[in-house]
Scaffold this active site. Structure first.
Site, PDB file in Angstrom:
ATOM      1  CG  ASP A 166       3.931   4.189   4.207  1.00 35.84           C
ATOM      2  OD1 ASP A 166       4.439   3.068   3.985  1.00 35.84           O
ATOM      3  OD2 ASP A 166       2.874   4.571   3.676  1.00 35.84           O
ATOM      4  CG  ASN A 171       5.188   6.592   0.158  1.00 33.60           C
ATOM      5  OD1 ASN A 171       4.307   6.905  -0.643  1.00 33.60           O
ATOM      6  ND2 ASN A 171       4.942   5.904   1.262  1.00 33.60           N
ATOM      7  CG  ASP A 185       2.016   9.189   0.402  1.00 31.71           C
ATOM      8  OD1 ASP A 185       1.436  10.245   0.090  1.00 31.71           O
ATOM      9  OD2 ASP A 185       1.812   8.110  -0.176  1.00 31.71           O
TER      10      ASP A 185
END
Length: 243
Positions: A166, A171, A185
């Site tokens: 992701d 992030n 994350d």
């Protein structure tokens, strides 16, 4: 952090207050599945709590916010690259939570870096390059999850690496000097074609909510790879497909 991300937030869950144990509590993020991230500040230290309610989350989306899996992956990946250190993780009938130690740095989505997109893009590219080069595929026990149900429609892998899974703008953490500081994350971390990360990272950079235009040329220059437009197009199309 734009307050729009906290739309729908009304009060801090009791469990988060218990974890805070008197520390100052600040909500900093709300994900699309109703999960909240809080910054806890006290005694010169910073912690973060991710709190994910079970209510309203379809079973097919649970792996996107599986905090038990994320805690395990953070602990494993932390041997090779800078990620938050796990302090605690738990679950009850209502929700799951994950407590991590803070890292010195701000999200690439922070206002400061959205005002300086070139620095942020280079840091995002540097972080993914470090992840892909440093974390060993041979010993990785995880398969990249966002692509798992779509592999039959994915391109033949170009080069297998341990992908973030992701790699959207928020992030990546960026240090005060503008350099890559860490990744967060990691619930979807696992082995996959590097283009499954690269296509989505550059896609995310272009979204209006982030930097509002493509920085593909700068990103791939910083990463050190020529853009593969066919793979980029294919992985972005798969990303946009409903699960």
């Amino acid at each position: 952090m734009p307050r729009d991300f906290l739309r729908g937030f009304t009060q801090t869950p009791q469990k988060v207050l218990e974890i805070a144990n008197g520390d100052a509590v600040e909500p900093v993020w709300r994900n699309e599945l109703g999960g909240l991230t809080f910054r806890l500040q006290g005694s010169g230290s910073t912690r973060f709590v991710k709190w994910q309610p079970h209510s309203g989350v379809h079973p097919a989306r649970r792996q996107d916010v599986d905090l038990t899996a994320e805690a395990e992956k953070l602990s494993w990946a932390g041997h090779f690259i800078r990620v938050p250190r796990v302090e605690d993780q738990g679950e009850n009938d209502d929700a799951a939570w994950l407590v991590t130690e803070g890292i010195d740095g701000e999200s690439a989505h922070a206002r400061r870096w959205r005002a300086d997109p070139e620095t942020a893009v280079v840091a995002i590219a540097a972080g993914l390059r470090q992840l892909h080069d440093t974390v060993p595929v041979k010993y990785c026990p995880y398969i990249g999850t966002w692509l798992a149900s779509k592999l039959d429609r994915a391109p033949e892998p170009d080069h297998l690496v341990v992908c973030h899974g992701d790699p959207c703008v928020p992030n990546t953490l960026i240090a005060e000097d503008g350099c890559f500081a860490g990744l967060v994350d990691l619930a979807q971390l696992g082995v996959a074609d590097r283009w499954a990360d690269l296509a989505i990272a550059t896609y995310s950079i272009s979204w209006d909510i982030n930097f509002g235009r493509s920085y593909d040329e700068l990103f791939f220059e910083a990463y050190g790879l020529e853009a593969d437009t066919e793979r980029i197009r294919a992985y972005r199309r798969l990303w946009d497909e409903p699960d």
